[in-house]
Design a protein around this motif. Structure first.
Motif, PDB file in Angstrom:
ATOM      1  N   ARG A 275      -3.913  -8.090  -0.972  1.00  0.00           N
ATOM      2  CA  ARG A 275      -4.470  -6.781  -1.357  1.00  0.00           C
ATOM      3  C   ARG A 275      -3.438  -5.687  -1.124  1.00  0.00           C
ATOM      4  O   ARG A 275      -3.256  -4.802  -1.950  1.00  0.00           O
ATOM      5  N   GLN A 276      -2.722  -5.740  -0.005  1.00  0.00           N
ATOM      6  CA  GLN A 276      -1.674  -4.749   0.281  1.00  0.00           C
ATOM      7  C   GLN A 276      -0.555  -4.831  -0.757  1.00  0.00           C
ATOM      8  O   GLN A 276      -0.059  -3.804  -1.226  1.00  0.00           O
ATOM      9  N   GLU A 277      -0.176  -6.044  -1.113  1.00  0.00           N
ATOM     10  CA  GLU A 277       0.871  -6.226  -2.124  1.00  0.00           C
ATOM     11  C   GLU A 277       0.435  -5.658  -3.476  1.00  0.00           C
ATOM     12  O   GLU A 277       1.197  -4.952  -4.134  1.00  0.00           O
ATOM     13  N   LEU A 278      -0.792  -5.953  -3.880  1.00  0.00           N
ATOM     14  CA  LEU A 278      -1.300  -5.427  -5.150  1.00  0.00           C
ATOM     15  C   LEU A 278      -1.359  -3.905  -5.131  1.00  0.00           C
ATOM     16  O   LEU A 278      -1.055  -3.256  -6.140  1.00  0.00           O
ATOM     17  N   ALA A 279      -1.740  -3.325  -4.000  1.00  0.00           N
ATOM     18  CA  ALA A 279      -1.788  -1.861  -3.885  1.00  0.00           C
ATOM     19  C   ALA A 279      -0.392  -1.275  -4.046  1.00  0.00           C
ATOM     20  O   ALA A 279      -0.210  -0.263  -4.739  1.00  0.00           O
ATOM     21  N   MET A 280       0.599  -1.891  -3.426  1.00  0.00           N
ATOM     22  CA  MET A 280       1.975  -1.386  -3.551  1.00  0.00           C
ATOM     23  C   MET A 280       2.484  -1.497  -4.980  1.00  0.00           C
ATOM     24  O   MET A 280       3.258  -0.658  -5.438  1.00  0.00           O
ATOM     25  N   LEU A 281       2.043  -2.530  -5.702  1.00  0.00           N
ATOM     26  CA  LEU A 281       2.500  -2.745  -7.071  1.00  0.00           C
ATOM     27  C   LEU A 281       1.762  -1.881  -8.094  1.00  0.00           C
ATOM     28  O   LEU A 281       2.243  -1.707  -9.207  1.00  0.00           O
TER      29      LEU A 281
ATOM     30  N   ASN B 246      -0.052   1.527  -9.795  1.00  0.00           N
ATOM     31  CA  ASN B 246       0.283   2.955  -9.900  1.00  0.00           C
ATOM     32  C   ASN B 246      -0.742   3.830  -9.184  1.00  0.00           C
ATOM     33  O   ASN B 246      -0.522   5.015  -9.006  1.00  0.00           O
ATOM     34  N   LYS B 247      -1.844   3.263  -8.734  1.00  0.00           N
ATOM     35  CA  LYS B 247      -2.850   4.037  -8.010  1.00  0.00           C
ATOM     36  C   LYS B 247      -2.782   3.794  -6.499  1.00  0.00           C
ATOM     37  O   LYS B 247      -3.537   4.371  -5.736  1.00  0.00           O
TER      38      LYS B 247
END
Length: 142
Positions: free
Chosen positions: A37-43, A45-46
Motif C-alpha cells: 500500500r505504501q509503495e502504491l501510494a508513492m507511485l 499521483n494522489k
C-alpha cells in the motif's frame, strides 16, 4: 480454512480479507500488505492508496488479461526445483514426505532429474489451466 480464520479474526468475507488470509498463510502478511500500500501510494499521483488498490495490484500481477502480468510471467519461467551438478535447488525447503512426490502422480522413482522434470511440468500444467480459467468457479461435478 478461510472461514475459520475470518471467524477467529472477527472479519467479514471480503476481497481484502481474503488477500490478508492468503498472505498470512504464505508467511508474509505482517508487512507485505502494508508495504505494498505504501509503495502504491508513492507511485500514485494522489500519494495515497486504498486496501482495494492493494488487492487490485496483486490481482493484476497474475491476471493473464492485464496489461502487465509480471508475476504470472515470472511464475511461467520459474522452476520449483532445479538440479545443478549434484545439488538440488528448491524454493523454500523439502520434507522427506514430499521428496519425489508430484501432485496427482504420487511418487516418482528413478533419478532425481526425473522427479524435478515432472514436478516442473506439473507447475506448467497448473499455470496453463489457470490461464484458461483465471477466476474461481464452483465445480458442480464434485
Amino acid at each position: 480454512s478461510l472461514q475459520s480464520w475470518l471467524e477467529v479474526s472477527n472479519l467479514g468475507d471480503t476481497r481484502v480479507n481474503r488477500l490478508r488470509w492468503m498472505l498470512h498463510f504464505a508467511g508474509c502478511q505482517r508487512t507485505t500488505f502494508k508495504t505494498r500500500r505504501q509503495e502504491l501510494a508513492m507511485l500514485s499521483n494522489k500519494f495515497s492508496a486504498t486496501d482495494e488498490d492493494v488487492v487490485d495490484s496483486f490481482q493484476s500481477a497474475v491476471d493473464p488479461s492485464s496489461k502487465d502480468p509480471w508475476m504470472l510471467q515470472l511464475l511461467k519461467v520459474g522452476k520449483l526445483a532445479v538440479v545443478v551438478g549434484d545439488t538440488l535447488f528448491v524454493h523454500g525447503g523439502l520434507h522427506d514426505e514430499v521428496l519425489e512426490q508430484v501432485p496427482g502422480k504420487g511418487k516418482i522413482t528413478g533419478i532425481i532429474e526425473d522427479w524435478v522434470n515432472q514436478l516442473n511440468a506439473w507447475k506448467d500444467e497448473q499455470l496453463e489451466a489457470y490461464c484458461r480459467q483465471p477466476s474461481w468457479y464452483v465445480d458442480t461435478k464434485g
